[in-house]
Design a protein around this motif. Sequence first.
Motif, PDB file in Angstrom:
ATOM      1  N   THR A 113       0.829  -1.213   0.000  1.00 16.97           N
ATOM      2  CA  THR A 113       0.000   0.000   0.000  1.00 16.97           C
ATOM      3  C   THR A 113       0.861   1.260   0.000  1.00 16.97           C
ATOM      4  O   THR A 113       0.410   2.320  -0.433  1.00 16.97           O
ATOM      5  CB  THR A 113      -0.924   0.023   1.229  1.00 16.97           C
ATOM      6  N   LYS A 114       2.107   1.151   0.481  1.00 15.17           N
ATOM      7  CA  LYS A 114       3.001   2.313   0.516  1.00 15.17           C
ATOM      8  C   LYS A 114       3.413   2.749  -0.885  1.00 15.17           C
ATOM      9  O   LYS A 114       3.658   3.932  -1.138  1.00 15.17           O
ATOM     10  CB  LYS A 114       4.247   1.988   1.341  1.00 15.17           C
ATOM     11  N   GLU A 115       3.489   1.802  -1.809  1.00 15.31           N
ATOM     12  CA  GLU A 115       3.921   2.102  -3.174  1.00 15.31           C
ATOM     13  C   GLU A 115       2.755   2.266  -4.142  1.00 15.31           C
ATOM     14  O   GLU A 115       2.914   2.893  -5.190  1.00 15.31           O
ATOM     15  CB  GLU A 115       4.823   0.971  -3.688  1.00 15.31           C
ATOM     16  N   LEU A 116       1.613   1.701  -3.789  1.00 16.14           N
ATOM     17  CA  LEU A 116       0.486   1.668  -4.716  1.00 16.14           C
ATOM     18  C   LEU A 116      -0.744   2.291  -4.071  1.00 16.14           C
ATOM     19  O   LEU A 116      -1.448   1.643  -3.295  1.00 16.14           O
ATOM     20  CB  LEU A 116       0.193   0.218  -5.125  1.00 16.14           C
ATOM     21  N   PRO A 117      -1.032   3.549  -4.391  1.00 17.58           N
ATOM     22  CA  PRO A 117      -2.190   4.229  -3.800  1.00 17.58           C
ATOM     23  C   PRO A 117      -3.507   3.485  -4.014  1.00 17.58           C
ATOM     24  O   PRO A 117      -4.369   3.472  -3.133  1.00 17.58           O
ATOM     25  CB  PRO A 117      -2.187   5.588  -4.503  1.00 17.58           C
ATOM     26  N   TYR A 118      -3.676   2.873  -5.183  1.00 18.14           N
ATOM     27  CA  TYR A 118      -4.937   2.164  -5.429  1.00 18.14           C
ATOM     28  C   TYR A 118      -5.100   0.993  -4.467  1.00 18.14           C
ATOM     29  O   TYR A 118      -6.223   0.680  -4.023  1.00 18.14           O
ATOM     30  CB  TYR A 118      -5.013   1.697  -6.888  1.00 18.14           C
ATOM     31  N   PHE A 119      -3.981   0.310  -4.153  1.00 18.83           N
ATOM     32  CA  PHE A 119      -4.040  -0.826  -3.228  1.00 18.83           C
ATOM     33  C   PHE A 119      -4.311  -0.331  -1.804  1.00 18.83           C
ATOM     34  O   PHE A 119      -5.012  -0.992  -1.034  1.00 18.83           O
ATOM     35  CB  PHE A 119      -2.732  -1.621  -3.301  1.00 18.83           C
ATOM     36  N   LYS A 120      -3.800   0.843  -1.482  1.00 20.07           N
ATOM     37  CA  LYS A 120      -4.089   1.446  -0.174  1.00 20.07           C
ATOM     38  C   LYS A 120      -5.584   1.708  -0.041  1.00 20.07           C
ATOM     39  O   LYS A 120      -6.190   1.444   1.013  1.00 20.07           O
ATOM     40  CB  LYS A 120      -3.308   2.750  -0.015  1.00 20.07           C
TER      41      LYS A 120
END
Length: 469
Positions: free
Chosen positions: A164-171
């Motif tokens: 989630t730290k690298e991928l806003p959509y996954f966050k």
Amino acid sequence: MDVPVWGTSKPNEKITVKFANQTKSTIAASNGKWMVKLAPLTVSKTGRAMSITGSSEIILSDILVGEVWICSGQSNMQFSVKAVPEIESLVPFAKNIRSFEVKRIVSFKEEDNVIGNWSTTLPSSAVAFGFAYFLEAIGDVPVGIIHASWGSSSIEAWMPRDMTKELPYFKTIMHAFDKDITTHNNIQKSLDAKNGWTRNEDIFMRRQPNILYNAMIKPLAPYACRGLVWYQGERNTRYLSGVPEVTEKNWFHNVIGMKEYGTVLKLWIERYRKEWHNDNMHFSIVMLPGYGKGTAANPDIDSKSPTAASWAWMRESQLKALDLPNTSVVNTIDLGDEKNIHPTDKFPLAQRLALQAAKFTLNKNVVAEGPMLDSIEINDNTLVVHFKNSKGLKTTNKKAPTGFWIADNSLKWEIADAKIEGETVLLNTTKLKKPLYVRYAFAGKPDVNLVNDANLPAYPFRTDIQTTN
């Protein structure tokens, strides 16, 4: 490579591991966790015992030494040996193959222990067993398969939470998942059911983000393995781009689309290597084969069209894995089924996986890839396509190459007249005066016949990447 052996014991207890004339000792931490690393081992087809001694002794018997691979993904990796007669016919001839079937289960937290056992039983997956069979034969080495797959799972299901730290959509996805108390309660109810869960409950669990990774992958690290075969992507073909707005009806569509999948895939590979502390861990990606349906919004497409919202876009994303070292993509563009998302032609796929593993991880002198685009030369009204891996360039039916489309600046695509000349393909058409761009096999289920002298198919490509997305 070094071989980690780890476990738990009483706090501060001395642990000694003995195997293959090596003795390694350590002191357990205050929480009881311990690990030793055996020095690199030589191949052994003879089963030997390992002793692990603390206040008590454990003996693990009949251990072989060879190539260990994780085979993961969704339903086409889960697809059984019994469903593919050509692969099932290999079973009586299999030797030196061991398997570890990871139980299909989920967890809300990252687990230390995985449910499963090493066995002399062959892998249940047709792709995994076929791959192991051919790799054992080519490499003359025992093969161990850790099979961790689950039908209809997305790449997000197999992603650790910290991505989630690298991928806003996954966050965003994980934030919504964390707030969904009803979903959590339903999953926990299924896990607690004394008689197991229903098929609908099974589908519900495997289509959630992160929780497959927690239970089925995290506990495997840092087991010494050569690489991971990844046959997944179908679930992420529902949308051409982006993440859809999720409703009660399409809750399971909460996944990244085809165009962004390649970026996510590369980050996922790097994250797994970090978990294994192994930058050389090889990732072999299975390209999605031919299929005639489109996206959730527009499923009925022309499967031969180079512009349709087809699986061609997912294949382009999967090929982005090659931007990273120690990766390969197995080309399946000549395989698949127009109407069946679960094709049975897994035999050649298993062979190609084994060839690539033999070449890239065992350093065998074999041809493991078909022709790949090298460059395009513009010669008046003709485009000259140069390939890598093009020795003995030919077609499977001795006819002109098919599957080539060309366009000029208008990006109006026309079927190309194609001709092999040496190790190149010449393309032109009377409908275009100044062709500039090529799309090859860039369709849902293209008709293709171009191969090299190893009869391996040419990889799909497009050259108009700078002008369109």
